[in-house]
Write a protein that holds these residues in place. Sequence first.
Motif, PDB file in Angstrom:
ATOM      1  N   THR A 123      30.474  -5.056  17.733  1.00  0.00           N
ATOM      2  CA  THR A 123      30.758  -6.170  18.637  1.00  0.00           C
ATOM      3  C   THR A 123      29.633  -7.183  18.617  1.00  0.00           C
ATOM      4  O   THR A 123      29.881  -8.384  18.724  1.00  0.00           O
ATOM      5  CB  THR A 123      31.002  -5.688  20.083  1.00  0.00           C
ATOM      6  OG1 THR A 123      29.884  -4.927  20.525  1.00  0.00           O
ATOM      7  CG2 THR A 123      32.271  -4.868  20.168  1.00  0.00           C
ATOM      8  N   PHE A 124      28.397  -6.736  18.456  1.00  0.00           N
ATOM      9  CA  PHE A 124      27.269  -7.663  18.359  1.00  0.00           C
ATOM     10  C   PHE A 124      27.391  -8.513  17.106  1.00  0.00           C
ATOM     11  O   PHE A 124      27.183  -9.721  17.140  1.00  0.00           O
ATOM     12  CB  PHE A 124      25.942  -6.893  18.364  1.00  0.00           C
ATOM     13  CG  PHE A 124      24.741  -7.772  18.203  1.00  0.00           C
ATOM     14  CD1 PHE A 124      24.303  -8.556  19.254  1.00  0.00           C
ATOM     15  CD2 PHE A 124      24.043  -7.813  16.998  1.00  0.00           C
ATOM     16  CE1 PHE A 124      23.193  -9.380  19.110  1.00  0.00           C
ATOM     17  CE2 PHE A 124      22.941  -8.628  16.843  1.00  0.00           C
ATOM     18  CZ  PHE A 124      22.505  -9.416  17.903  1.00  0.00           C
ATOM     19  N   ARG A 125      27.745  -7.888  15.994  1.00  0.00           N
ATOM     20  CA  ARG A 125      27.912  -8.629  14.733  1.00  0.00           C
ATOM     21  C   ARG A 125      29.047  -9.638  14.830  1.00  0.00           C
ATOM     22  O   ARG A 125      28.925 -10.771  14.377  1.00  0.00           O
ATOM     23  CB  ARG A 125      28.172  -7.676  13.568  1.00  0.00           C
ATOM     24  CG  ARG A 125      26.934  -6.988  13.091  1.00  0.00           C
ATOM     25  CD  ARG A 125      27.209  -6.206  11.833  1.00  0.00           C
ATOM     26  NE  ARG A 125      26.008  -5.545  11.371  1.00  0.00           N
ATOM     27  CZ  ARG A 125      25.983  -4.676  10.400  1.00  0.00           C
ATOM     28  NH1 ARG A 125      27.094  -4.355   9.768  1.00  0.00           N
ATOM     29  NH2 ARG A 125      24.863  -4.120  10.035  1.00  0.00           N
ATOM     30  N   ARG A 126      30.180  -9.226  15.411  1.00  0.00           N
ATOM     31  CA  ARG A 126      31.314 -10.146  15.557  1.00  0.00           C
ATOM     32  C   ARG A 126      30.945 -11.323  16.444  1.00  0.00           C
ATOM     33  O   ARG A 126      31.279 -12.460  16.146  1.00  0.00           O
ATOM     34  CB  ARG A 126      32.513  -9.430  16.160  1.00  0.00           C
ATOM     35  CG  ARG A 126      33.284  -8.638  15.177  1.00  0.00           C
ATOM     36  CD  ARG A 126      34.590  -8.175  15.776  1.00  0.00           C
ATOM     37  NE  ARG A 126      35.144  -7.110  14.996  1.00  0.00           N
ATOM     38  CZ  ARG A 126      35.903  -6.154  15.467  1.00  0.00           C
ATOM     39  NH1 ARG A 126      36.200  -6.134  16.754  1.00  0.00           N
ATOM     40  NH2 ARG A 126      36.378  -5.211  14.698  1.00  0.00           N
ATOM     41  N   LYS A 127      30.257 -11.046  17.539  1.00  0.00           N
ATOM     42  CA  LYS A 127      29.863 -12.102  18.462  1.00  0.00           C
ATOM     43  C   LYS A 127      28.911 -13.068  17.770  1.00  0.00           C
ATOM     44  O   LYS A 127      29.053 -14.285  17.888  1.00  0.00           O
ATOM     45  CB  LYS A 127      29.198 -11.497  19.696  1.00  0.00           C
ATOM     46  CG  LYS A 127      28.844 -12.498  20.752  1.00  0.00           C
ATOM     47  CD  LYS A 127      28.250 -11.820  21.965  1.00  0.00           C
ATOM     48  CE  LYS A 127      27.850 -12.841  23.013  1.00  0.00           C
ATOM     49  NZ  LYS A 127      27.229 -12.212  24.172  1.00  0.00           N
ATOM     50  N   LYS A 128      27.973 -12.530  17.022  1.00  0.00           N
ATOM     51  CA  LYS A 128      27.004 -13.364  16.311  1.00  0.00           C
ATOM     52  C   LYS A 128      27.712 -14.218  15.260  1.00  0.00           C
ATOM     53  O   LYS A 128      27.433 -15.405  15.115  1.00  0.00           O
ATOM     54  CB  LYS A 128      25.934 -12.482  15.668  1.00  0.00           C
ATOM     55  CG  LYS A 128      24.783 -13.238  15.079  1.00  0.00           C
ATOM     56  CD  LYS A 128      23.707 -12.282  14.585  1.00  0.00           C
ATOM     57  CE  LYS A 128      22.553 -13.038  13.993  1.00  0.00           C
ATOM     58  NZ  LYS A 128      21.513 -12.151  13.483  1.00  0.00           N
TER      59      LYS A 128
END
Length: 131
Positions: free
Chosen positions: A98-103
């Motif tokens: 989720t952090f990667r997608r958000k970034k």
Amino acid sequence: MLKEFKEFVLKGNVMDLAVAVIIGAAFGKIVTSLVNDILMPIIGILLGGINFEDLKFIITPASGEVVEVAIRYGAFIQSMVDFLIIAVSIFGIIKLFTFRRKKESEEAIASEVPSKEALLLEEIRDILKTK
């Protein structure tokens, strides 16, 4: 009906789910081995030579029958450690994705250059606001 089933099975989500289940089962076996064969013996040594597999309450009937029932709370403790390791691992993986997608989505939004039409419409809007 067979055609619909074939389309359902061959969809990407179903195949991804099947792969995830297989990997999850293998991961569960690895974690169980880690807990049973490595962690619990070390914890047992640190707690004074306790073997968690042998921890149990033995209940005998009041009637004096030969039947005994064992409540194996040591095995339950090992299962709880299994669960905690798997839960923390899954939580970490989900947070990472989720952090990667958000970034990535933030970068995509930041890198978007407004079109000429959008800029023109913004200018018209600003002119109308001032009048």
